[in-house]
Design an enzyme around this catalytic site. Structure first.
Site, PDB file in Angstrom:
ATOM      1  N   GLU A 179       0.857  -1.201   0.000  1.00 19.11           N
ATOM      2  CA  GLU A 179       0.000   0.000   0.000  1.00 19.11           C
ATOM      3  C   GLU A 179       0.888   1.243   0.000  1.00 19.11           C
ATOM      4  OE1 GLU A 179      -3.586   0.168   2.484  1.00 19.11           O
ATOM      5  OE2 GLU A 179      -2.813   2.052   3.278  1.00 19.11           O
ATOM      6  N   TYR A 219      -6.708   7.041  -0.615  1.00 20.42           N
ATOM      7  CA  TYR A 219      -7.463   8.199  -1.108  1.00 20.42           C
ATOM      8  C   TYR A 219      -7.879   8.952   0.139  1.00 20.42           C
ATOM      9  CZ  TYR A 219     -11.274  10.436  -3.919  1.00 20.42           C
ATOM     10  OH  TYR A 219     -12.123  11.300  -4.583  1.00 20.42           O
ATOM     11  N   HIS A 239      -8.184   2.939  -3.778  1.00 20.32           N
ATOM     12  CA  HIS A 239      -9.057   3.094  -2.602  1.00 20.32           C
ATOM     13  C   HIS A 239     -10.106   4.157  -2.952  1.00 20.32           C
ATOM     14  CE1 HIS A 239      -5.951   1.577   0.587  1.00 20.32           C
ATOM     15  NE2 HIS A 239      -5.696   1.042  -0.596  1.00 20.32           N
ATOM     16  N   ALA A 265     -19.852   1.625   3.929  1.00 18.87           N
ATOM     17  CA  ALA A 265     -19.138   1.118   2.748  1.00 18.87           C
ATOM     18  C   ALA A 265     -20.011   0.146   1.949  1.00 18.87           C
ATOM     19  CB  ALA A 265     -17.839   0.445   3.186  1.00 18.87           C
ATOM     20  N   TYR A 301     -11.445  -5.529  10.235  1.00 18.72           N
ATOM     21  CA  TYR A 301     -10.764  -5.095  11.456  1.00 18.72           C
ATOM     22  C   TYR A 301     -10.604  -6.255  12.444  1.00 18.72           C
ATOM     23  CZ  TYR A 301     -11.905  -0.817   9.150  1.00 18.72           C
ATOM     24  OH  TYR A 301     -11.982   0.155   8.191  1.00 18.72           O
ATOM     25  N   GLN A 361      -7.144  -4.247   8.635  1.00 17.02           N
ATOM     26  CA  GLN A 361      -6.442  -3.194   9.364  1.00 17.02           C
ATOM     27  C   GLN A 361      -5.157  -3.789   9.933  1.00 17.02           C
ATOM     28  OE1 GLN A 361      -5.527  -0.313   9.830  1.00 17.02           O
ATOM     29  NE2 GLN A 361      -7.409   0.633  10.597  1.00 17.02           N
ATOM     30  N   GLN A 389       5.420   7.144  14.978  1.00 14.64           N
ATOM     31  CA  GLN A 389       4.553   6.379  14.072  1.00 14.64           C
ATOM     32  C   GLN A 389       3.618   5.478  14.883  1.00 14.64           C
ATOM     33  OE1 GLN A 389       6.810   3.655  11.724  1.00 14.64           O
ATOM     34  NE2 GLN A 389       5.067   2.940  10.546  1.00 14.64           N
TER      35      GLN A 389
END
Ligand code: FAD
Length: 284
Positions: free
Chosen positions: A16, A48, A76, A122, A142, A173, A209
């Site tokens: 990704e 996106y 996306h 979604a 998820y 995720q 991060q």
């Protein structure tokens, strides 16, 4: 190529990337793709920004990935801040570029942006895309439950609705404890969700991060992970290497346990993606 077909013969390794921020020229992403393409990913997905923080060059980047680099691309598409008209124009753009795969998303709710109210979930976008083109539709899932869901059971119930609306594969995720993924996989199987699920892996290479990820995704940090990060947080090179080693150990265990595929959140860093890919390439 419809990326869901890949799982019929192998475990996948996909990457990704995200478009550059609106203040940075969009071309800067091609340096990243130059670095990722020799690693032969099964596909590259491009995020996106639902909140408009990036220059929303998702489709043009997918176009280059597919038509210049010859790598399958996944665009996306988060719907919460888009009208049906805008989604239709994005779908037309994708058809023109030959983009066949869409990760259909709701997008995170941003308190500063009034949602367009054409799509609430979604699954509604999945249904809409199905009616307006011949795309392979992918959904997000998820392993620790979506942060807004009252329970994992309810979240999986809605995931089943999303898959039934027309998703032929799922991407998870990020997570740091593989047991969460295995438990999720078992629950999805019981719920009758039978599409391939790629496990999302993020190599964490600095403390900032991690903090961002925990706030954003509510990912649980296992004790083993926290111990490593605390030990090396003041040594950037050791921290980077420890983050890579942790991601590699997660991937080895996932592959050994029959995962359908790995989706690597590259953070646009080809060096880290290369270290991880070369450590695990014989396993795929
Ligand atoms: P949904 O599937 O709609 O689920 C959202 C919540 O609503 C869940 O809690 C679900 O249980 C619940 N729900 C679903 N249907 C119903 C219903 N009928 N009734 C009641 N509740 C329901 N965001 C971006 O903005 N851009 C990106 O590029 C992007 N890429 C991502 C890639 C991956 C692999 C993942 C995992 C996430 C990504 N996100 C991205 C983040 C994503 O948009 C957010 O996590 C968002 O909060 C949920 O999106 P979703 O598509 O999973 O939503």
């Amino acid at each position: 190529m419809n990326t869901s077909k890949l799982f019929e013969t192998k475990s996948t390794l996909s990457f990704e990337v995200f478009p550059p921020k609106s203040t940075t020229p969009v071309e800067s992403i091609y340096k990243t793709i130059d670095g990722l393409s020799p690693l032969n990913p099964d596909f590259i997905s491009v995020t996106y920004g639902a909140g408009g923080s990036t220059n929303n060059a998702t489709i043009s980047i997918c176009d280059v990935i597919k038509n210049k680099y010859g790598i399958e691309a996944v665009a996306h598409l988060p719907c919460i801040n888009l009208t049906k008209e805008k989604v239709l124009s994005e779908l037309e753009e994708m058809k023109k570029c030959g983009i066949e795969n869409i990760l259909a998303l709701r997008g995170d709710i941003n308190p500063d942006i009034e949602p367009k109210n054409d799509f609430k979930y979604a699954s509604e976008l999945v249904d809409f895309i199905k009616q307006h083109g011949d795309f392979n539709i992918i959904g997000a899932c998820y392993p620790e439950g979506h942060p807004e869901a009252p329970s994992i059971v309810e979240d999986i119930h809605h995931l089943k609705e999303k898959v039934d609306a027309g998703c032929s594969q799922l991407i998870s995720q990020l997570f740091f404890d593989n047991e969460d993924f295995y438990s999720f996989r078992e629950k999805t199987a019981i719920a009758g969700i039978n599409v391939p699920i790629e496990a999302g892996i993020m190599p964490v290479t600095n403390r900032k991060q991690i903090e961002r990820m925990v706030t954003l995704c509510h990912a649980k940090l296992p004790k083993k992970f926290v111990t490593i990060m605390e030990k090396y947080e003041d040594n950037p090179v050791a921290m980077r290497d420890a983050g890579i080693a942790y991601a590699v150990s997660q991937i080895v265990d996932l592959i050994a346990n029959g995962v359908n595929g790995i989706h690597l959140y590259t953070m646009n860093n080809p060096y880290i993606a290369e270290r991880i890919s070369s450590a695990v390439k014989s396993l795929f």
